[in-house]
Structure formats: structure tokens, C-alpha cells
Design a protein around this motif. Structure first.
Motif, PDB file in Angstrom:
ATOM      1  N   ALA A 101       7.633  -7.839   3.705  1.00 42.81           N
ATOM      2  CA  ALA A 101       6.857  -6.816   2.982  1.00 42.81           C
ATOM      3  C   ALA A 101       5.719  -7.467   2.207  1.00 42.81           C
ATOM      4  N   ILE A 102       5.985  -8.658   1.654  1.00 38.27           N
ATOM      5  CA  ILE A 102       4.923  -9.365   0.907  1.00 38.27           C
ATOM      6  C   ILE A 102       3.814  -9.753   1.892  1.00 38.27           C
ATOM      7  N   LYS A 103       4.257 -10.282   3.054  1.00 43.15           N
ATOM      8  CA  LYS A 103       3.243 -10.720   4.043  1.00 43.15           C
ATOM      9  C   LYS A 103       2.423  -9.540   4.556  1.00 43.15           C
ATOM     10  N   LYS A 104       3.072  -8.363   4.654  1.00 44.89           N
ATOM     11  CA  LYS A 104       2.361  -7.168   5.137  1.00 44.89           C
ATOM     12  C   LYS A 104       1.390  -6.622   4.093  1.00 44.89           C
ATOM     13  N   LYS A 105       1.493  -7.146   2.886  1.00 50.25           N
ATOM     14  CA  LYS A 105       0.636  -6.708   1.761  1.00 50.25           C
ATOM     15  C   LYS A 105       0.786  -5.203   1.501  1.00 50.25           C
ATOM     16  N   VAL A 106       2.022  -4.746   1.436  1.00 51.53           N
ATOM     17  CA  VAL A 106       2.238  -3.327   1.104  1.00 51.53           C
ATOM     18  C   VAL A 106       1.719  -3.090  -0.318  1.00 51.53           C
ATOM     19  N   ASP A 107       1.606  -1.817  -0.701  1.00 53.62           N
ATOM     20  CA  ASP A 107       1.053  -1.526  -2.029  1.00 53.62           C
ATOM     21  C   ASP A 107       2.096  -1.629  -3.141  1.00 53.62           C
ATOM     22  N   GLY A 108       3.367  -1.534  -2.768  1.00 51.84           N
ATOM     23  CA  GLY A 108       4.409  -1.635  -3.775  1.00 51.84           C
ATOM     24  C   GLY A 108       5.746  -1.915  -3.112  1.00 51.84           C
ATOM     25  N   ILE A 109       6.606  -2.656  -3.811  1.00 56.75           N
ATOM     26  CA  ILE A 109       7.931  -2.973  -3.237  1.00 56.75           C
ATOM     27  C   ILE A 109       9.020  -2.449  -4.169  1.00 56.75           C
ATOM     28  N   ILE A 110       9.956  -1.709  -3.554  1.00 59.17           N
ATOM     29  CA  ILE A 110      11.109  -1.198  -4.303  1.00 59.17           C
ATOM     30  C   ILE A 110      12.311  -1.886  -3.670  1.00 59.17           C
ATOM     31  N   VAL A 111      12.967  -2.762  -4.414  1.00 61.46           N
ATOM     32  CA  VAL A 111      13.997  -3.586  -3.769  1.00 61.46           C
ATOM     33  C   VAL A 111      15.280  -3.667  -4.594  1.00 61.46           C
ATOM     34  N   GLN A 112      16.404  -3.665  -3.902  1.00 56.82           N
ATOM     35  CA  GLN A 112      17.679  -3.917  -4.573  1.00 56.82           C
ATOM     36  C   GLN A 112      17.780  -5.432  -4.721  1.00 56.82           C
ATOM     37  N   ALA A 113      17.820  -5.919  -5.961  1.00 60.85           N
ATOM     38  CA  ALA A 113      17.862  -7.372  -6.179  1.00 60.85           C
ATOM     39  C   ALA A 113      19.319  -7.805  -6.285  1.00 60.85           C
ATOM     40  N   LEU A 114      19.902  -8.046  -5.131  1.00 59.43           N
ATOM     41  CA  LEU A 114      21.341  -8.327  -5.053  1.00 59.43           C
ATOM     42  C   LEU A 114      21.830  -9.466  -5.934  1.00 59.43           C
ATOM     43  N   ASN A 115      21.038 -10.552  -5.956  1.00 66.26           N
ATOM     44  CA  ASN A 115      21.473 -11.723  -6.729  1.00 66.26           C
ATOM     45  C   ASN A 115      20.259 -12.551  -7.158  1.00 66.26           C
ATOM     46  N   ASP A 116      20.515 -13.697  -7.794  1.00 68.23           N
ATOM     47  CA  ASP A 116      19.407 -14.508  -8.352  1.00 68.23           C
ATOM     48  C   ASP A 116      18.433 -15.019  -7.292  1.00 68.23           C
ATOM     49  N   GLU A 117      18.893 -15.086  -6.049  1.00 66.83           N
ATOM     50  CA  GLU A 117      18.003 -15.600  -4.999  1.00 66.83           C
ATOM     51  C   GLU A 117      16.800 -14.689  -4.762  1.00 66.83           C
ATOM     52  N   PHE A 118      16.872 -13.474  -5.290  1.00 66.00           N
ATOM     53  CA  PHE A 118      15.745 -12.555  -5.095  1.00 66.00           C
ATOM     54  C   PHE A 118      14.604 -12.827  -6.082  1.00 66.00           C
ATOM     55  N   THR A 119      14.920 -13.508  -7.186  1.00 67.11           N
ATOM     56  CA  THR A 119      13.919 -13.692  -8.247  1.00 67.11           C
ATOM     57  C   THR A 119      12.635 -14.383  -7.757  1.00 67.11           C
ATOM     58  N   PRO A 120      12.727 -15.548  -7.073  1.00 65.42           N
ATOM     59  CA  PRO A 120      11.470 -16.214  -6.681  1.00 65.42           C
ATOM     60  C   PRO A 120      10.579 -15.347  -5.796  1.00 65.42           C
ATOM     61  N   LEU A 121      11.174 -14.590  -4.880  1.00 67.74           N
ATOM     62  CA  LEU A 121      10.343 -13.756  -3.999  1.00 67.74           C
ATOM     63  C   LEU A 121       9.723 -12.583  -4.758  1.00 67.74           C
ATOM     64  N   ILE A 122      10.495 -12.016  -5.679  1.00 67.53           N
ATOM     65  CA  ILE A 122       9.940 -10.921  -6.492  1.00 67.53           C
ATOM     66  C   ILE A 122       8.735 -11.466  -7.269  1.00 67.53           C
ATOM     67  N   ASP A 123       8.913 -12.642  -7.851  1.00 71.76           N
ATOM     68  CA  ASP A 123       7.828 -13.243  -8.631  1.00 71.76           C
ATOM     69  C   ASP A 123       6.623 -13.569  -7.746  1.00 71.76           C
ATOM     70  N   LEU A 124       6.908 -13.998  -6.520  1.00 69.13           N
ATOM     71  CA  LEU A 124       5.821 -14.300  -5.589  1.00 69.13           C
ATOM     72  C   LEU A 124       5.014 -13.026  -5.297  1.00 69.13           C
ATOM     73  N   ALA A 125       5.737 -11.922  -5.044  1.00 76.32           N
ATOM     74  CA  ALA A 125       5.058 -10.652  -4.765  1.00 76.32           C
ATOM     75  C   ALA A 125       4.162 -10.265  -5.940  1.00 76.32           C
ATOM     76  N   VAL A 126       4.732 -10.336  -7.138  1.00 76.24           N
ATOM     77  CA  VAL A 126       3.962  -9.941  -8.322  1.00 76.24           C
ATOM     78  C   VAL A 126       2.748 -10.864  -8.478  1.00 76.24           C
ATOM     79  N   GLY A 127       2.956 -12.155  -8.221  1.00 70.03           N
ATOM     80  CA  GLY A 127       1.855 -13.126  -8.290  1.00 70.03           C
ATOM     81  C   GLY A 127       0.741 -12.762  -7.311  1.00 70.03           C
TER      82      GLY A 127
END
Ligand code: BGC
Length: 332
Positions: A101-127
Motif C-alpha cells: 500500500a505504501i509503494k502504491k502511494k494510496v492516499d490513506g492507510i487504515i491498518v490493524q497493527a497486530l504487533n510491534d513489527e508494524f511500527t516501522p512500516l507505519i512510520d515509513l508510510a507517515v514519513g
């Protein structure tokens, strides 16, 4: 018919049902893609925004309700919601979908953040300038803009209080949880423990992971009830745990067992009606999906958005069912 033949027929039947459902949802997603390309080629105006909604399991009643809620808000906010998730719970695959989804450059991401491994990607998207909101399971240490979903710690407390009330404060408890490192399950266990530990007559003697799988839940509940014959109550923290637990209880002839578990999905409501489950912790998956679209649109339009949007959760018992027709509307 021999027992093995019955099992065989049941397996074939479940396989066919699951295949049909998977094909159906696959086709729906393909249709979405076709609609977009048709709109592009016919000159029809495209929706203002394209959001990715990534949940834990595509082929699951709970997530279907989340997806349905979001899709039902597409027209109101002039957005396209691409509802995605692994076929079966699979955190690695879910992370890959987030990356995609980040690579597709969508306008917004709504994601279930199952565990801590999701944090870096969420931060990357926001960045990269893509706003992210978490749904169902939060990632408070990430850069996500908002969370919509159950207050999972409070829901665990609710379950603990219900168990105390229903057992008169005397019980030996086992817990079947989805996965130890899933944030929402840990919070549901923590809230439950914190309430139960105040009660002198209740002990928690075992906790096991079902791996978000009904067979896993049945196996773990079966082992627990065999190894700890003193157990009088089981608490399941995920939507499929109730089915697994009640099957284990039935095969061990433990009709006396008190069972409390999550989610008022049709399957669980039937167990409640039959008295195989004693109480359900209700969540609002439809509402989570529906509201998430509004929150994301507000964020993009730079409206003021509060960070935490807790949806309601409550305890549903058999006696509440006649007054809760809404539970069966598919919209919760
Ligand atoms: C949880 C979801 C999970 C579902 C299936 C629900 O209780 O909130 O995150 O995917 O159970 O296990």
C-alpha cells in the motif's frame, strides 16, 4: 455412516465452503480493480481518495463486517476503499500488504497493527506523507494519526467482571488467547487478570495460544481441561476461541464449564443460545470500518481529529438476546 466418513464429509464440506467464499471475495476485489480502470478509461470522475484497509483475515466474519462498514461509507465521502488482508491470519503477509500500500502511494492507510513489527512500516508510510490510522488494534508508539476500535484493556476488564459476577466469585480459570505477541490479545488478558487478581476465590491456572484458529483453540482447550481437571471456567480472547472451547468442552462432557469469549458473530450467538457459551464480549467491527473512512477523510482535509476513538464494548448473555435484535443485522 462411520465416524471417519462423517469427518470426511464435514472436511469436504468446509473445504468447499471456504473455497467458494475465498473465490467470492477474490472476485469482489478484482471487480473493484476493474471498476477503477473502467472509470479511468470512460472518463468517469474517480473518487477523490483511494484508501487501503488492511485487516487480519479476509475470510473471516469479523473482518467482513469491518470491510462492509468501510465500503458503505465510500459514496458519502467520495473515496475508494481497497479492503485487503491475508486469506488466513498471517502477520508476515499482512506486513507485506502494508508495504504494498505504501509503494502504491494510496492516499490513506487504515491498518490493524497486530504487533510491534508494524511500527516501522507505519512510520515509513507517515514519513512518505501517507496518513495512517490503526483499527481494531492500536500501535500507540508509532506515528499513526488516530486509532479506532475497542479499548482492549477495558474489554478484558469487562470480561473479568462478568466472570466474577456469573460464577459468584468462585472459579478456576484457563485462558485461550489468540497469540501472545498480538497487542490486543495481550491487553485483553492483562485487563482480565487485573480484575480477577482482586478476587480471592478465583485463580488463573493456565494460558495457551490458539494461533487464531478454531482447531488450535479446541486443541489447547482440550489439553488444558485434561491437564487441569480443576478448571471450571475458560476465557477466550479471540472471535474463534468460543467455538474451539465449546467443542473441547463437549467432547470431554464438561457441560458444567463456564465459557466467556469475544465477539457477537452469528456462530457465537448460536452457541450462546444453546448455552454452550455463557457470555460474549461484544465489539463493533462494522462501526470501526464505517468511522475509519470519516476519520481518514477528515485527516486528509486537515480537520481536527482526536487521536483515540474507542468503540463501545459490552457483555451479552443469553437473557439479553431477545432485546438485541440489532446483533443479527450484520451491522453492529
Ligand atoms: C479481534 C480481531 C481478530 C478476530 C479473529 C477479534 O476478537 O478483535 O482482531 O482478527 O477476533 O480472531
Amino acid at each position: 455412516m462411520k465416524f471417519s466418513s462423517i469427518i470426511y464429509v464435514l472436511l469436504v464440506f468446509s473445504f468447499l465452503t471456504m473455497t467458494a467464499l475465498s473465490i467470492y471475495y477474490y472476485l469482489q476485489i478484482q471487480q473493484d480493480k476493474v471498476k477503477i480502470s473502467q472509470a479511468v478509461s470512460s472518463g468517469t470522475p474517480l473518487p477523490d481518495y483511494h484508501f487501503a484497509l488492511i485487516g487480519e483475515e479476509l475470510d473471516h466474519d469479523y473482518w467482513r463486517l469491518v470491510g462492509k462498514g468501510a465500503k458503505q461509507n465510500e459514496t458519502e465521502y467520495d473515496v475508494f476503499v481497497e479492503y485487503e488482508g491475508p486469506e488466513r491470519s498471517n502477520p508476515e503477509e499482512q506486513l507485506k500488504l502494508l508495504d504494498k500500500a505504501i509503494k502504491k502511494k494510496v492516499d490513506g492507510i487504515i491498518v490493524q497493527a497486530l504487533n510491534d513489527e508494524f511500527t516501522p512500516l507505519i512510520d515509513l508510510a507517515v514519513g512518505k506523507g501517507i496518513p495512517v490510522i490503526t483499527i481494531d488494534t492500536d500501535s500507540p508508539d508509532s506515528l499513526r494519526s488516530a486509532y479506532i476500535g475497542t479499548d482492549n484493556y477495558a474489554a478484558g476488564q469487562l470480561a473479568g467482571k462478568a466472570l466474577i459476577e456469573d460464577t459468584g466469585g468462585e472459579a478456576v480459570v484457563g485462558i485461550v488467547t489468540g497469540r501472545f505477541n498480538n497487542t490486543h490479545h495481550s491487553l485483553r488478558v492483562e485487563g482480565f487478570r487485573d480484575v480477577i487478581e482482586q478476587e480471592a476465590g478465583i485463580d488463573i491456572v493456565a494460558i495457551e495460544e490458539s494461533n487464531i484458529d478454531r482447531i488450535g483453540a479446541e486443541e489447547k482447550a482440550h489439553n488444558m481441561l485434561t491437564e487441569h481437571k480443576e478448571i471450571t471456567a475458560l476465557y477466550g480472547t479471540s472471535a474463534l476461541d468460543g467455538t474451539g472451547i465449546s467443542e473441547a468442552a463437549e467432547s470431554l462432557d464438561r457441560q458444567d464449564l463456564y465459557v466467556i469469549t469475544f465477539d457477537t458473530l452469528e456462530e457465537n450467538l448460536r452457541l450462546l443460545e444453546k448455552g454452550k457459551v455463557d457470555a460474549l464480549v461484544e465489539q463493533q467491527p462494522w462501526k470501526m470500518g464505517h468511522q475509519s473512512v470519516k476519520i481518514m477523510t477528515d485527516l486528509i482535509n486537515e480537520k481536527q481529529v482526536k487521536k483515540i476513538h474507542h468503540t463501545n464494548s459490552s457483555i451479552v448473555r443469553k437473557q439479553n438476546l431477545p432485546y438485541r435484535q440489532d446483533l443479527r443485522g450484520g451491522r453492529q
